[in-house]
Structure formats: structure tokens, C-alpha cells
Write a protein that holds these residues in place. Sequence first.
Motif, PDB file in Angstrom:
ATOM      1  N   UNK A   1       4.285  16.508   5.080  1.00  0.00           N
ATOM      2  CA  UNK A   1       3.536  17.753   5.280  1.00  0.00           C
ATOM      3  C   UNK A   1       3.203  17.973   6.752  1.00  0.00           C
ATOM      4  N   UNK A   2       2.853  16.914   7.454  1.00  0.00           N
ATOM      5  CA  UNK A   2       2.516  17.010   8.874  1.00  0.00           C
ATOM      6  C   UNK A   2       3.757  17.380   9.685  1.00  0.00           C
ATOM      7  N   UNK A   3       4.872  16.754   9.368  1.00  0.00           N
ATOM      8  CA  UNK A   3       6.111  17.064  10.074  1.00  0.00           C
ATOM      9  C   UNK A   3       6.512  18.527   9.886  1.00  0.00           C
ATOM     10  N   UNK A   4       6.309  19.023   8.670  1.00  0.00           N
ATOM     11  CA  UNK A   4       6.666  20.413   8.390  1.00  0.00           C
ATOM     12  C   UNK A   4       5.759  21.374   9.150  1.00  0.00           C
ATOM     13  N   UNK A   5       4.478  21.056   9.242  1.00  0.00           N
ATOM     14  CA  UNK A   5       3.549  21.887  10.018  1.00  0.00           C
ATOM     15  C   UNK A   5       3.991  21.952  11.473  1.00  0.00           C
ATOM     16  N   UNK A   6       4.434  20.819  12.013  1.00  0.00           N
ATOM     17  CA  UNK A   6       4.927  20.789  13.386  1.00  0.00           C
ATOM     18  C   UNK A   6       6.175  21.651  13.548  1.00  0.00           C
ATOM     19  N   UNK A   7       7.047  21.625  12.542  1.00  0.00           N
ATOM     20  CA  UNK A   7       8.262  22.438  12.589  1.00  0.00           C
ATOM     21  C   UNK A   7       7.926  23.937  12.509  1.00  0.00           C
ATOM     22  N   UNK A   8       6.889  24.284  11.757  1.00  0.00           N
ATOM     23  CA  UNK A   8       6.469  25.687  11.689  1.00  0.00           C
ATOM     24  C   UNK A   8       6.063  26.197  13.073  1.00  0.00           C
ATOM     25  N   UNK A   9       5.456  25.339  13.837  1.00  0.00           N
ATOM     26  CA  UNK A   9       5.048  25.723  15.195  1.00  0.00           C
ATOM     27  C   UNK A   9       6.263  25.773  16.127  1.00  0.00           C
ATOM     28  N   UNK A  10       7.066  24.724  16.123  1.00  0.00           N
ATOM     29  CA  UNK A  10       8.192  24.659  17.068  1.00  0.00           C
ATOM     30  C   UNK A  10       9.282  25.678  16.756  1.00  0.00           C
TER      31      UNK A  10
END
Length: 432
Positions: A369-378
Motif C-alpha cells: 500500500x505504501x509503495x502504491x501511494x508513492x507511485x501515485x505521487x511519482x
Amino acid sequence: MFDTLYAYADKLRFPAEIEAQFRKDYHLNTISTTRFAMVLGILLYSLFGILDIYAVPISKNIVWFIRYVIVVPVFILLLIASYNKRYQKHIQSLVCIGVAVAGLGVVAGITVALEEESASRFYFSGLLLTSMWAYGLSRLRFRYAVLANLIILVGYEYANIIIKQRLESETGTVIFILHNFFLLSANVIGMFTSYNLERYTRRDFLQKLTIQAQRDQADKLLYNVLPERIAEKLKQSNETIAEEFNAASVLFADIVNFTPISARFAPHEVVDMLNELFSHFDELVDKYGVEKIQVAGDGYMVAAGVPTPRPDHATVLAQRALDMQEYVKRKEFLGGKHPIEIRIGLNSGSLIGGVIGRKKFFYALWGDMVNTASRMQSHGASGKIQITRATYELVKDNFECEYIGEIAVKGKGKLEAWYLLAKKEERNILHA
């Protein structure tokens, strides 16, 4: 921190604020000893009444009146007063008065006794005991102990010179000189003892303040890098701290084109800009009661629902993201020389949180979930807030969202995404 105050400890007087703290601390640490001293004083002063039968057989009734009607009741009242909050702050003054009354009671016994009785010999020992009691066991501070003994000494001199007229005879003069030698010697020793006892007590108090200040500073640093609940757990135990959270949200934000901006402007201008921006983001952390996780370069990470679960984790981060976006739009950075835009990504779901490090602690979040949140930003667009379906399902009733469709996300394939636009009520007002 308190090194300059040690000179005040030798003077037995701190600056007003520290002195007030010391007196409160001194009272708390010595009141039980003072009460014990009063109980012991009452018992001994009462039991010495037995000696009155032998020391002043003729004058014993008057001496008993002084002993049991004046002195002992005064100490009983003092003992009772020590348990009353109204009088506790005056206990030093009250005990000082009590010591003076006890000593003058002994002086009165010497004064009323007849010459053929042995009062002077027996009761002089009582004076020395009273002096020792005042300087040591009673825990009177130095000036109060000295004042009480000075009153007793003046009373003793007056009784012997004026009333008993000891200096009128050679024998009386010799006794007077001898008694004064021992009484003054006892007071000198007592004053030395009392002074050093208070001096060391004050220095010990400063050491406690220093230790507490250092502990508070260490706690403050710990709370600055860790959530409060986690910091408390870490202080209580050295065990590994790792927890799983089934419902939480994570927000990532960064500055668009930060690398060209940092190359164009002087380092201090870039740092000032980041400090201004992230300081406001920190204020929003406090406003919404969420957790700042980390700052890395121009990246800012915050979470809700960790380490303290909350049901509104997604909506509170959504509102915070809108506040961040609005602040950057209306604020001029870098002296207005270059516009600043941010992109924000949010995701919700389960994750793991824990403390990493042994000397330098760091509260970290990890999981898909954390990795996906980071991908949403990048993978987001400049000036936009991009959210996943998981977050959308939690905020759609309260916020206006725009469906983007499926986007290609590195390591995840294609994922549905939405732009978070505004809170529904605010959106309706703008369109009205």
C-alpha cells in the motif's frame, strides 16, 4: 544549563523562580522527617517531666505547667498543622517558632527553679538537645534554625544576667561562662552542620533539575522523530516495535521540477523555500492530528491511522492534501522569481509500521500500500492530487473526484486512478 546557579546554592538562595521550586521540593522531601522529629520531640519533652521530680522537687508544678500546658500543646498543634494544606507552606516558620518555644520553656524552667534545686545542671542539657534537634533532625533550613537558636540564646542570657543575676557571684560567673562556652560551641557546630546540610541539599536539587532538563530534552528530540505513542513504548522497552495496521492512509508529495530549481537558485534560497513550505505542512500535521513520517529532499510523507487507528484516515488526509495544494497555489516562493507546483499521491489500505535504528531512530512504514501511494505521487500530474480506488471508495461521499482511467504504474501494471478536486460542499458553493 544550571551551572551558574551553584554559586547561589552556596549563598542558600536561588533566583525567585528556582527558589520557589526548591522550597516546594524541599518540603515534599523533608516533611515526613519533620513530622517524625516533632513526634520524637513531644515524647522526649513529655518524658523529661519525670526528671522534674528530682531536678525541681519544689518548683515542679510550675515547670510541669510550662512543659505540659504550653510547650507540648504547641508541638501537637504544629504536628496537626503539618497535615493542613493551608499551613504547609509556612511549616518552616511554624517549626522555628516551636523550637523557640521549646527552648524558652527550658529557660523558663531554669528561671523559676529555686537556687537549692538542680535545675541549672539538668535543664542546660535540655537546651543543648533542643539546639541539636533544631539544627539537624527538624530539617529546618539554615536561617530558621539559626533564628530559633538565637531567640533561645537571648532568652537564656537575659534569664541568667537579669533575672537570676549569675554574674553577682564568683561561682555564678564561672557557671555562666562555662555554660555559655558549651552553648555557643554547640551553636557553632550546629550552624556549620545546618549550613552544609542545606547547601548540599540545594546542590542536589540543581543536579536533579539538570538531569530532568536533559531527560526532557532527550524526550523532546525523541518525540520529534517518533510518534508520541511509539516514543513512550520505546522508553519503556528496548524490544523491537513493529505493528500491522489494517486501515490507514498514506500521502506522498514532492515539488515538480525540483532539480532544475535547485540548480538555478542559490543553496540558501532553496533551503529557505523548503523550510517555508515544509513548516506549513508541519502546521497542517498538528491541525489534523496526523503523523509526519519523513522528509527526503523535496519529498514529504505523512500518514493517518498510524500509529493510532482512526476511522476517518482517508478523509482527513484528503482534506490535508487539498490544504497543501491551496497553500502552494496562493503562496509566492523564491521571491516570486519562479512558480512552485507540487504533486500529491494518496493510497489507503493495510501496512506495517515500526521503529528502525539503534542510535538514530526512525519510524518507517512499509508494504504494498505504501509503495502504491508513492507511485501515485511519482506518476501524478503537476498541481494534481492523484488517488487510488481504495482511497476513492473511502472519500467519494465527501469529496469531488475526477476519474482518470487506468494508468501504467511501474511494478504494478495498470491501476485505476482519480484526481481529488474539492470537498463537495465547497465545490457546490463555487458553482452556485
